[in-house]
Design a protein around this motif. Structure first.
Motif, short mmCIF file in Angstrom:
data_model
loop_
_atom_site.label_atom_id
_atom_site.label_comp_id
_atom_site.label_asym_id
_atom_site.label_seq_id
_atom_site.Cartn_x
_atom_site.Cartn_y
_atom_site.Cartn_z
N ARG A 1 -4.74 8.86 5.08
CA ARG A 1 -4.45 9.92 4.11
C ARG A 1 -4.12 9.37 2.72
O ARG A 1 -3.96 10.16 1.78
CB ARG A 1 -3.30 10.79 4.62
CG ARG A 1 -3.68 11.61 5.85
CD ARG A 1 -2.47 12.14 6.58
NE ARG A 1 -1.68 11.06 7.16
CZ ARG A 1 -0.64 11.26 7.97
NH1 ARG A 1 -0.27 12.48 8.28
NH2 ARG A 1 0.03 10.23 8.45
N PHE A 2 -4.03 8.05 2.58
CA PHE A 2 -3.82 7.45 1.26
C PHE A 2 -5.05 7.78 0.42
O PHE A 2 -6.19 7.55 0.86
CB PHE A 2 -3.62 5.94 1.38
CG PHE A 2 -3.20 5.28 0.10
CD1 PHE A 2 -1.93 5.48 -0.41
CD2 PHE A 2 -4.07 4.45 -0.60
CE1 PHE A 2 -1.52 4.86 -1.60
CE2 PHE A 2 -3.69 3.82 -1.78
CZ PHE A 2 -2.41 4.04 -2.27
N ASP B 1 -2.83 3.93 5.83
CA ASP B 1 -2.92 5.33 6.25
C ASP B 1 -4.21 5.96 5.72
O ASP B 1 -4.52 5.87 4.53
CB ASP B 1 -1.71 6.09 5.70
CG ASP B 1 -1.56 7.49 6.31
OD1 ASP B 1 -2.56 8.05 6.80
OD2 ASP B 1 -0.43 8.01 6.29
N THR C 1 1.00 4.54 -7.33
CA THR C 1 1.93 4.34 -6.21
C THR C 1 2.80 3.11 -6.40
O THR C 1 4.00 3.14 -6.14
CB THR C 1 1.12 4.20 -4.91
OG1 THR C 1 0.22 5.31 -4.78
CG2 THR C 1 2.06 4.18 -3.69
N TRP C 2 2.18 2.00 -6.82
CA TRP C 2 2.91 0.74 -7.01
C TRP C 2 2.60 0.19 -8.40
O TRP C 2 1.80 -0.75 -8.55
CB TRP C 2 2.49 -0.29 -5.95
CG TRP C 2 2.86 0.09 -4.55
CD1 TRP C 2 4.11 0.10 -4.01
CD2 TRP C 2 1.96 0.48 -3.50
NE1 TRP C 2 4.04 0.49 -2.69
CE2 TRP C 2 2.76 0.72 -2.35
CE3 TRP C 2 0.58 0.65 -3.42
CZ2 TRP C 2 2.20 1.12 -1.14
CZ3 TRP C 2 0.03 1.05 -2.22
CH2 TRP C 2 0.83 1.28 -1.09
N VAL D 1 1.70 2.73 4.61
CA VAL D 1 1.20 3.63 3.56
C VAL D 1 -0.21 3.22 3.14
O VAL D 1 -1.12 4.05 3.01
CB VAL D 1 2.15 3.63 2.35
CG1 VAL D 1 1.52 4.36 1.16
CG2 VAL D 1 3.48 4.29 2.71
N LEU D 2 -0.42 1.92 2.93
CA LEU D 2 -1.70 1.43 2.45
C LEU D 2 -2.81 1.62 3.50
O LEU D 2 -3.96 1.91 3.16
CB LEU D 2 -1.59 -0.04 2.06
CG LEU D 2 -2.80 -0.68 1.39
CD1 LEU D 2 -3.24 0.10 0.16
CD2 LEU D 2 -2.49 -2.13 1.01
N ALA E 1 6.77 -0.54 5.85
CA ALA E 1 6.48 0.81 5.38
C ALA E 1 5.32 0.81 4.38
O ALA E 1 4.43 1.66 4.43
CB ALA E 1 7.72 1.44 4.76
N ALA E 2 5.32 -0.16 3.46
CA ALA E 2 4.23 -0.25 2.48
C ALA E 2 2.90 -0.52 3.17
O ALA E 2 1.86 0.03 2.78
CB ALA E 2 4.54 -1.34 1.46
#
Length: 224
Positions: A13-14, A11, A102-103, A8-9, A4-5
């Motif tokens: 849209r990030f 993507d 985010t992280w 996200v990275l 999942a991470a």
């Protein structure tokens, strides 16, 4: 690894700022080097195996734990164009801002303190991947994909290229993306033993020259 991470990275849209950069596609379109899906694929393949490989290896090395200051200097040495160095640091600054929100991670905070004007984007990407629980090859995959995904998306806007054709280009390049990511991760592992000299420095002179020409345009759609 967190799948999942990774998604996200990677993507688009990030909020890492990549949407404002064409990866050299705008200059290539104006020069006629990109004018359809076939020439886009040729451009992306060339970019993947040069600038893309270099960026992927830097990202993998940062994710593996190499000193980010040393890697940033290595990135500078591998980027002859001042315009591209400026773009890489702007993208790095924006990515770091998004990554810290985010992280949250001490490594990201240390990087922000050491490079208030921004570190090179691949180095930030590698540390971001590490903060997200990802490994060197994951970071390399994201960097490799960005090296072709950005130009493909930009060409849709620049030429009105059919988005289905642009996606087809990326799909056809997928095996080569995997290969570049694997080579980058292997180089990062070697760099842990032998230093940053083990990282690739694949040359892309036409991208560098075009970046300098593009930076001088009074009107342009993309920042680089």
């Amino acid at each position: 690894m967190s799948l999942a991470a990774l998604l996200v990275l990677a993507d688009g849209r990030f909020p890492a700022g990549g949407h404002a950069h064409s990866g050299g596609a705008e200059a290539a379109c104006k020069a006629g080097r990109i004018h359809d899906a076939v020439t886009l694929e040729d451009f992306c393949r060339g970019r993947l195996h040069t600038a893309g490989l270099t960026a992927a290896a830097l990202a993998a090395a940062a994710a593996a734990g190499l000193d980010p200051a040393v890697l940033d200097a290595a990135a500078d040495a591998r980027t002859p164009s001042p315009a591209l160095r400026t773009a890489a640091r702007r993208l790095g600054r924006q990515l770091l801002r998004a990554a810290r929100a985010t992280w949250p991670d001490p490594g990201l905070e240390q990087l922000a303190a050491a490079f208030p004007r921004g570190a090179h984007q691949p180095v930030v990407l590698g540390l971001t991947a590490r903060a997200a629980g990802l490994g060197p090859q994951d970071a390399a995959h994201v960097a490799a994909y960005e090296s072709v995904g950005g130009p493909a998306t930009a060409t849709v806007r620049l030429l009105g290229l059919d988005p289905f054709e642009a996606s087809g280009v990326l799909a056809r390049l997928a095996p080569e993306l995997d290969d570049v990511a694997a080579r980058a991760a292997e180089a990062a592992h070697q760099a842990l033993l032998d230093g940053v000299e083990a990282l690739p420095a694949a040359s892309s002179p036409l991208l560098e020259i075009a970046a300098e020409v593009h930076a001088a345009w009074p009107v342009r759609l993309f920042a680089s």
